[in-house]
Design a protein around this motif. Sequence first.
Motif, short mmCIF file in Angstrom:
data_model
loop_
_atom_site.label_atom_id
_atom_site.label_comp_id
_atom_site.label_asym_id
_atom_site.label_seq_id
_atom_site.Cartn_x
_atom_site.Cartn_y
_atom_site.Cartn_z
N ALA A 63 17.28 -25.16 -19.64
CA ALA A 63 16.81 -25.34 -21.01
C ALA A 63 17.67 -24.43 -21.88
CB ALA A 63 15.33 -24.97 -21.14
N PHE A 64 17.75 -24.74 -23.16
CA PHE A 64 18.57 -23.96 -24.08
C PHE A 64 17.76 -22.81 -24.69
CE2 PHE A 64 21.11 -27.94 -24.33
CZ PHE A 64 22.37 -27.40 -24.04
N TYR A 65 18.41 -21.63 -24.76
CA TYR A 65 17.81 -20.46 -25.39
C TYR A 65 18.82 -19.79 -26.31
CZ TYR A 65 14.36 -20.60 -21.56
OH TYR A 65 13.39 -20.99 -20.67
N ALA A 66 18.34 -19.30 -27.45
CA ALA A 66 19.11 -18.36 -28.26
C ALA A 66 18.88 -16.98 -27.66
CB ALA A 66 18.67 -18.40 -29.71
N GLY A 106 10.18 -16.02 -33.21
CA GLY A 106 9.69 -17.30 -33.71
C GLY A 106 10.41 -17.75 -34.96
N LYS A 107 10.71 -16.81 -35.86
CA LYS A 107 11.44 -17.17 -37.08
C LYS A 107 12.85 -17.63 -36.76
CE LYS A 107 8.82 -14.24 -40.27
NZ LYS A 107 8.84 -13.05 -41.15
N LEU A 108 13.48 -16.98 -35.79
CA LEU A 108 14.83 -17.39 -35.39
C LEU A 108 14.81 -18.80 -34.81
CD1 LEU A 108 17.82 -16.79 -34.87
CD2 LEU A 108 17.13 -15.77 -32.68
N VAL A 109 13.87 -19.08 -33.92
CA VAL A 109 13.78 -20.41 -33.31
C VAL A 109 13.52 -21.47 -34.37
CG1 VAL A 109 12.46 -21.88 -31.75
CG2 VAL A 109 13.06 -19.56 -31.05
N ALA A 110 12.62 -21.19 -35.30
CA ALA A 110 12.29 -22.16 -36.34
C ALA A 110 13.52 -22.48 -37.19
CB ALA A 110 11.17 -21.63 -37.22
N GLU A 111 14.28 -21.47 -37.54
CA GLU A 111 15.48 -21.69 -38.36
C GLU A 111 16.54 -22.47 -37.58
OE1 GLU A 111 17.91 -21.53 -41.74
OE2 GLU A 111 15.77 -21.10 -41.46
N LEU A 119 18.35 -2.37 -14.08
CA LEU A 119 17.27 -3.20 -14.62
C LEU A 119 17.52 -3.50 -16.10
CD1 LEU A 119 14.34 -4.37 -14.32
CD2 LEU A 119 13.53 -2.12 -15.07
N THR A 120 17.28 -4.73 -16.48
CA THR A 120 17.33 -5.11 -17.89
C THR A 120 16.04 -5.84 -18.24
OG1 THR A 120 18.58 -6.32 -19.60
CG2 THR A 120 18.50 -7.31 -17.41
N HIS A 121 15.64 -5.76 -19.51
CA HIS A 121 14.39 -6.38 -19.96
C HIS A 121 14.67 -7.48 -20.96
CE1 HIS A 121 12.93 -2.50 -18.44
NE2 HIS A 121 11.74 -3.08 -18.30
N ASN A 122 13.78 -8.45 -20.98
CA ASN A 122 13.84 -9.47 -22.03
C ASN A 122 12.45 -9.97 -22.39
OD1 ASN A 122 15.17 -11.28 -19.41
ND2 ASN A 122 13.26 -11.98 -20.29
N LEU A 123 12.35 -10.46 -23.60
CA LEU A 123 11.12 -11.10 -24.08
C LEU A 123 11.47 -12.55 -24.38
CD1 LEU A 123 8.16 -10.89 -25.23
CD2 LEU A 123 9.24 -10.58 -27.46
N CYS A 124 10.78 -13.46 -23.70
CA CYS A 124 11.06 -14.89 -23.87
C CYS A 124 9.98 -15.55 -24.71
CB CYS A 124 11.17 -15.58 -22.51
SG CYS A 124 11.46 -17.36 -22.64
N TRP A 125 10.39 -16.11 -25.85
CA TRP A 125 9.54 -16.92 -26.74
C TRP A 125 9.92 -18.37 -26.48
CZ3 TRP A 125 9.47 -20.77 -30.18
CH2 TRP A 125 8.56 -20.79 -31.24
N PHE A 126 8.93 -19.22 -26.12
CA PHE A 126 9.28 -20.61 -25.80
C PHE A 126 8.22 -21.56 -26.32
CE2 PHE A 126 6.57 -19.38 -22.25
CZ PHE A 126 5.86 -20.53 -21.95
N GLY A 127 8.57 -22.85 -26.30
CA GLY A 127 7.62 -23.88 -26.72
C GLY A 127 7.26 -23.75 -28.18
N GLU A 128 6.00 -23.48 -28.44
CA GLU A 128 5.51 -23.25 -29.79
C GLU A 128 4.79 -21.90 -29.82
OE1 GLU A 128 6.33 -25.07 -32.28
OE2 GLU A 128 7.24 -26.69 -31.14
#
Length: 349
Positions: free
Chosen positions: A181-184, A208-213, A247-256
Amino acid sequence: MVSINDLELKADRLSVIDMHTAGEPVRIYDATLLGLPGETILEKRRAMGERFDHLRRAMMLEPRGHADMYGAILVPPSDPAYDAAVLFTHVSGYSTMCGHATVALGRLLYDQARLQGRSQTRFTLECPCGPVAIEVTPDADPAAAPSVRFESVESFALSLDDSLELEGFGHVQFDVGYGGAFYAILPSSRLGLDFHQTPLEQLVDAAGKLVAELRATRSFRHPQEPDLSFLYGAILTDGDHVTPGQLTHNLCWFGEAQIDRSPTGSGVSARLAVAHARGQIAPGDSIAFAGASGQAFDGAVARPTERGVIAAVSGRAYYMARSELILETQDPFAQGFMLPARFGDFLSA
């Protein structure tokens, strides 16, 4: 106490298994006998959405699910060479790849084989993005969950150092990676936010604002399959480099606006592809990725490809419940519901 099985209810019943991988839930429903039409997995995915979406809604939405629920619907494989086929689901629809659910299904397939007297540890899972190879390694402690490793479909960097003007944040630079799947993908510092100190709510809102734009202004084309050509989410990271062994960390925002508690298997694959494209990692280098729960996946580049890499991701999944969901015919929420943005939305419904 009266057993619910003694009641004559006019209702549909859905038997499900609830598991989690690194804290991210996956509700598994076997729909292989549902009669879902379609010769390919993507045709089955479309048919599920058109004809049986009420089942997804019932399993994912409140009151049986919740805003961050996730699911896996098993369907007949389109090729007998595959051990199983799956449709990945969440509260707002269907995704094309899911690593944490793949880890859970790997353990489930392994345990089913053991119960049938087979010692199978390698499986091929047909996913909407393509076939995924799974290998299960039992732990030395028989009471421990086995380690599940999967090699995903080809992952690649769609673009590096892309940018846009984002209201409230100014000029923002990001990469776009594909891992099923595609991610920014970008460090939160490019939004002016400290990854470890900024309240989670602010990180979520910015993602969420980045994904919406991006969804409103950009297109994301998969080289082979139009059904995969959409931006699934955004991944905010704790830095712009990955270092083997650290170790690296990430926060994944997906779907809605769902937030993955796990590191996100498809997101880890996308991050590996981007890091490889930048020359930060080489095949065989291992990196630990942690998500919102703090539990990590191990990620590595299994091998390079013409366009990107084949990523390998490992994790462990755990059983939580085996249950039967009841959908009474007169229940107004038999197909679930979502909280409204405002009470006035009830008046226009």
